[in-house]
Scaffold this motif. Structure first.
Motif, PDB file in Angstrom:
ATOM      1  N   ALA A 197       0.830  -1.212   0.000  1.00 57.18           N
ATOM      2  CA  ALA A 197       0.000   0.000   0.000  1.00 57.18           C
ATOM      3  C   ALA A 197       0.865   1.263   0.000  1.00 57.18           C
ATOM      4  CB  ALA A 197      -0.927   0.012   1.208  1.00 57.18           C
ATOM      5  N   TYR A 198       2.118   1.137   0.423  1.00 58.78           N
ATOM      6  CA  TYR A 198       2.989   2.301   0.562  1.00 58.78           C
ATOM      7  C   TYR A 198       3.853   2.531  -0.677  1.00 58.78           C
ATOM      8  CZ  TYR A 198       1.427   2.070   5.373  1.00 58.78           C
ATOM      9  OH  TYR A 198       0.642   2.066   6.496  1.00 58.78           O
ATOM     10  N   GLU A 199       3.639   1.705  -1.696  1.00 57.67           N
ATOM     11  CA  GLU A 199       4.403   1.872  -2.934  1.00 57.67           C
ATOM     12  C   GLU A 199       3.767   2.941  -3.812  1.00 57.67           C
ATOM     13  OE1 GLU A 199       5.287  -2.926  -2.949  1.00 57.67           O
ATOM     14  OE2 GLU A 199       3.816  -2.065  -4.304  1.00 57.67           O
ATOM     15  N   ARG A 200       4.468   3.266  -4.894  1.00 59.45           N
ATOM     16  CA  ARG A 200       3.840   4.186  -5.838  1.00 59.45           C
ATOM     17  C   ARG A 200       3.795   3.545  -7.225  1.00 59.45           C
ATOM     18  NH1 ARG A 200       8.125   6.500  -8.509  1.00 59.45           N
ATOM     19  NH2 ARG A 200      10.105   6.196  -7.440  1.00 59.45           N
ATOM     20  N   LYS A 201       2.973   4.123  -8.053  1.00 59.75           N
ATOM     21  CA  LYS A 201       2.804   3.622  -9.412  1.00 59.75           C
ATOM     22  C   LYS A 201       4.156   3.600 -10.130  1.00 59.75           C
ATOM     23  CE  LYS A 201      -0.203   4.549 -13.326  1.00 59.75           C
ATOM     24  NZ  LYS A 201      -0.474   3.151 -13.634  1.00 59.75           N
ATOM     25  N   GLY A 202       4.401   2.547 -10.874  1.00 56.62           N
ATOM     26  CA  GLY A 202       5.676   2.420 -11.572  1.00 56.62           C
ATOM     27  C   GLY A 202       6.700   1.634 -10.769  1.00 56.62           C
ATOM     28  N   LYS A 203       6.459   1.547  -9.466  1.00 57.20           N
ATOM     29  CA  LYS A 203       7.374   0.774  -8.615  1.00 57.20           C
ATOM     30  C   LYS A 203       6.586  -0.217  -7.771  1.00 57.20           C
ATOM     31  CE  LYS A 203      11.193   2.780  -9.921  1.00 57.20           C
ATOM     32  NZ  LYS A 203      12.219   2.008 -10.677  1.00 57.20           N
TER      33      LYS A 203
END
Lengths: 456, 422
Positions: free
Chosen positions: B41-47
């Motif tokens: 949940a703490y990731e961002r788009k692209g990663k």
């Protein structure tokens, strides 16, 4: 005390661990019950092992024992299937069943306060299952659909074809326990009833009970229930040894577009023998038995071909085999096979003392943790029964591991690791795989369909 | 003595690490369980998938622990170990004979505080391959293996923390670089973002000393960024068709519901059990047993920190249309909404849940994880009884109300259909 993080802390004092005492009770009907008393939690588990299993199936009706096992809780005594399920659920108890080539395993788990009632239900199931036609037809249809679904799963296909090639010539261990489409189609409800009458025998049964209950109570409760269960005696079973003909082929089953190849490499080996069991176990721990073993470190942590690769010596009651399994990146299929063979050849040169000590330490120190849950303990006792191990098996376990030497491992490797006997099963994308096998000079390729039939 | 009432001690080190100690001397084993309050949940788009990849990197050695030795040291001690990543948290755990507790604390402290000096591009490249292979083996190469990813994408909009699965996309997995890994560590692996549970057969006073000794001087890197709460717009009914090389078609139906430890998560769990938790459950009996329309059916309520959903999945028998299965599922849900459930059904569910609480107390490692779980979500590790009470006090009406509130016409429908053969 100044903190020095470069120093790995040593173990503190040795721990005290006492192996729980196994008590044996002979019930009124001569069934042996093994009992371990533990009162840490208000729960009790009981396992029933009935030896025989699906190796007793008529080969053209393979799947009979498995279907019979599924039928057991489809109604018994005064309960239909729904009522049985409701009764167990209302008690907060679980009933489980499974069938292997060598035995049928049944178990219950309950809170202490509900054990009495749970055991009565269990006794009803084993002594008076309905085995109705209507329930049979439904469970049979369910089995046939499950077999159909195996076509989707590359692991199932790889395992089934591996078994078929391991045990050629209509051997009882060749086909999956649940059977094939054609063998299940051939089963009638009379076959199920016959299995119950002739092959589900109280004289081949053993009970294992672990948990919050005392000796006198166990004896009384068992004798008033399963101690009354009596069936026809088991018929003599003659088993023919599997063929030892070596056929070191590579069998390829095409799964178009698969990004991974499922690989099985192995051969027929010997059945479990207590004089060689521990050398083989330690040897395999170095080779491929755990995360830090050679095969996994090579294929996963060094080459990055796979998420995991493992090997094992496996034991049926009447046979044994060695297998290496992995699911590998399609483009590294041939590389992976070559690396696995490299590891097999390399370990025949022996292992070093650090590796042996590591394997020993790991097994010996792990021992207490196999006595943590009732399920684990019951499973250990079940193995003891299946392989007719002596009663003092656990008491001698650690000393027997300690006694193994480098020479023992070397001769086990010489004798039991046989790269020449290996055959290989690959389930993967044919176009990707064949090219690599050619390039790497891996010949002896035979193409099969998902059922293991040759494609011409 | 109530077996569900656990006596524990809890305190914080100066760097913010929360410590929970619980004695259970039944077997001479000790479990160590650390929760880092971060996950996919703490990731961002692209990663996407970075939290899980990072979990892998934690096993690649740290300043004083060479590559591969974390596993070796624990296995040599006869212990077991692993880690796992979910949406909301990442955990690491070991179970060892109690005389090796100090070594476990040394290992965990070394990777909590001193991971970066041991990181290398070579290790990262290797673990990217391993994780790629994990994804292919467990998802891409599994029948119906991509359903979860498709569902999440449609259930949670872009920008929502649950929009992608924890494994991440293949494209993203390939893209991780050293900076991503270092940055993730600095943001989320500070002692103040973690809690450690030690459970089992050990001496409390000496454990406190060891924890102080190995963990106290690990610096707190910076304040961990908290992600903002995300409110969901209501769904509109959407049908997604996905063709795959499988024998049988399968339908998934998913509704937005509620977060963890809110008023309705427990009624929805019990509803799931009443619908498909046993042979006599409503959907199973009708669809699988009596009419044989489906080969299998499963229902569950997922409750997370940022959202929750209710998911039904059923595999059609050969020749059965998914439309028929769907309409029967909706009809039977309609019956619950209209007429509620029986007291008998509720009692059965309560009884099996109560026993499963007690059965689960056998493993010291699962106890350790459960203590961390309650501590993280309720700020009270010893919440076994309080949690069970939530089920115990349920009335039939609450189940009916949950069905009426959440299982409406606005749901995501995914149909996996066998691809046409030539």
């Amino acid at each position: 005390m100044l903190l020095d993080r470069t120093i790995r802390p040593a173990a503190s004092d040795n721990i005290d661990f006492e192996i729980p005492e196994i008590k044996s009770i002979t019930l009124d009907n001569n069934i042996q019950a093994l009992f371990i008393e533990r009162h840490n939690l208000p729960i009790i588990r009981l396992n029933l092992v009935v030896q025989g299993g699906s190796k007793l199936d008529d080969i053209d009706k393979k799947g009979t024992a498995s279907l019979f096992t599924m039928m057991l809780d489809e109604g018994a005594g005064k309960y239909n299937a729904m009522q049985l399920s409701d009764e167990f659920e209302m008690l907060g108890s679980n009933f489980e069943s499974s069938c292997t080539d060598d035995a049928i395993f049944l178990s219950i788990r309950s809170l202490t306060e509900n054990f009495n009632k749970t055991l009565e239900l269990f006794n009803t199931i084993i002594s008076s299952p309905h085995l109705n036609e209507e329930d049979f037809e439904r469970e049979k249809r369910k089995t046939l659909v499950r077999i159909l679904q195996q076509k989707d799963d590359p692991e199932d296909i790889a395992n089934n074809v591996f078994s078929l090639k391991l045990f050629p010539g209509n051997h009882p261990y060749a086909l999956p326990t649940a059977g094939l489409e054609e063998t299940v189609n051939a089963i009638s409800n009379d076959d199920i009833k016959n299995y119950f009458l002739n092959n589900f025998n109280s004289d081949k049964a053993t009970i294992i009970i672990v948990g919050d209950i005392n000796y006198e109570e166990v004896k009384r409760l068992l004798n008033s229930t399963v101690g009354k269960w009596k069936t026809n005696p088991a018929a003599e079973f003659t088993f023919f040894d599997p063929s030892e003909d070596v056929d070191p082929m590579i069998y390829l089953i095409d799964k178009p577009g698969a990004m991974h190849s499922d690989i099985r490499i192995g051969y027929l080996s010997e059945k479990r023998d207590e004089t060689t069991y521990f050398p083989k176990l330690l040897l395999n721990m170095v080779l491929g038995g755990q995360f830090s073993s050679r095969i996994n470190l090579n294929l996963r942590e060094s080459k990055g071909y796979t998420y995991g690769a493992f090997s094992s010596f496996n034991y049926y009651k009447e046979a044994g085999f060695f297998i290496v399994s992995s699911s590998v990146n399609a483009i590294n299929t041939a590389d992976s096979i070559i690396e696995i063979f490299n590891e097999l050849n390399k370990i025949r040169e022996g292992i070093n003392i650090n590796e042996l000590n590591f394997a020993k330490s790991s097994l010996i120190r792990r021992f207490p943790s196999s006595f943590e849950t009732n399920r684990q303990i019951a499973a250990s006792l079940t193995r003891m029964i299946m392989f007719s191990l002596p009663f003092n098996h656990f008491n001698t376990y650690i000393d027997r591991i300690k006694s193994i030497t480098l020479e023992d491992i070397k001769s086990a490797a010489d004798y039991f690791i046989c790269p020449d006997k290996c055959f290989t099963v690959i389930v993967g994308d044919k176009n990707t795989v064949i090219k690599q096998l050619d390039e790497k000079g891996l010949s002896n390729l035979i193409e099969l369909d998902y059922k293991g039939n040759k494609i011409f | 003595m109530n077996v569900l009432d656990l006596k524990y001690e809890r305190y914080k080190l100066n760097n913010g690490l929360e410590v929970i100690l619980y004695n259970n001397k039944h077997v001479p084993l000790s479990a160590v369980n650390i929760w880092y309050k971060t996950g996919s949940a703490y990731e961002r788009k692209g990663k996407t998938g970075l939290a899980h990849l990072f979990e892998h990197m934690m096993f690649q050695g740290s300043q004083n622990v060479p590559k591969e030795m974390h596993f070796r040291f624990i296995q040599e001690a006869g212990g077991s170990l692993n880690g796992s990543t979910s949406f909301d948290r990442t955990n690491f755990y070991e179970k060892v004979p109690s005389n090796f507790l100090e070594m476990v604390l040394w290992l965990e402290a070394d990777r909590m505080g001193f991971l970066l000096p041991a990181l290398s591009q070579e290790k990262l490249t290797n673990q990217i391959s391993v994780v790629r292979n994990e994804r292919i083996e467990r998802y891409d190469n599994q029948p119906y293996g991509l359903a979860w990813e498709i569902l999440l994408k449609n259930l949670y909009p872009e920008g929502h923390p649950y929009n992608w699965p924890t494994i991440g996309s293949l494209e993203d997995i390939d893209s991780y670089n050293m900076e991503d890994v270092t940055d993730f560590y600095q943001k989320y692996y500070s002692p103040s973002n973690a809690s450690i549970v030690i459970a089992g057969d050990f001496d409390i006073a000496s454990a406190k000393k060891m924890v102080e000794y190995y963990f106290n001087d690990i610096p707190n890197l910076q304040n961990t960024p908290e992600i903002s709460d995300f409110s969901l717009n209501s769904l509109t009914h959407k049908v997604i068709e996905h063709s795959e090389d499988v024998q049988l078609s399968r339908i998934y139906m998913a509704w937005h519901t509620t977060k963890i430890f809110t008023e309705d998560d427990v009624p929805l769990e019990v509803l799931a059990d009443i619908l498909a938790g046993s042979k006599s459950s409503r959907l199973y009996k009708e669809l699988v047993y009596d009419r044989e329309l489906a080969q299998d059916i499963s229902v569950y309520q997922f409750s997370g920190k940022f959202a929750g959903h209710f998911l039904i999945a059923a595999t059609a028998k050969p020749g059965v249309e998914l439309e028929l299965i769907k309409s029967e599922i909706l009809r039977l849900i309609g019956v619950v909404k209209k007429s509620g459930i029986t007291s008998n059904e509720l009692q059965k569910s309560k009884n099996s849940i109560k026993s499963s609480f007690i059965y689960s107390m056998q493993n010291v490692d699962s106890l350790a994880d459960q203590l961390n779980y309650y501590n993280c979500f309720l700020d009270e590790p010893n919440s076994f009884i309080a949690d069970l009470t939530r089920y115990d006090i349920l009335k039939e009406e609450a189940i009916q109300k949950a069905a009426m509130t959440y299982l409406n016409d606005n749901y995501i429908e995914l149909q996996i259909l066998p691809s046409k053969k030539d």
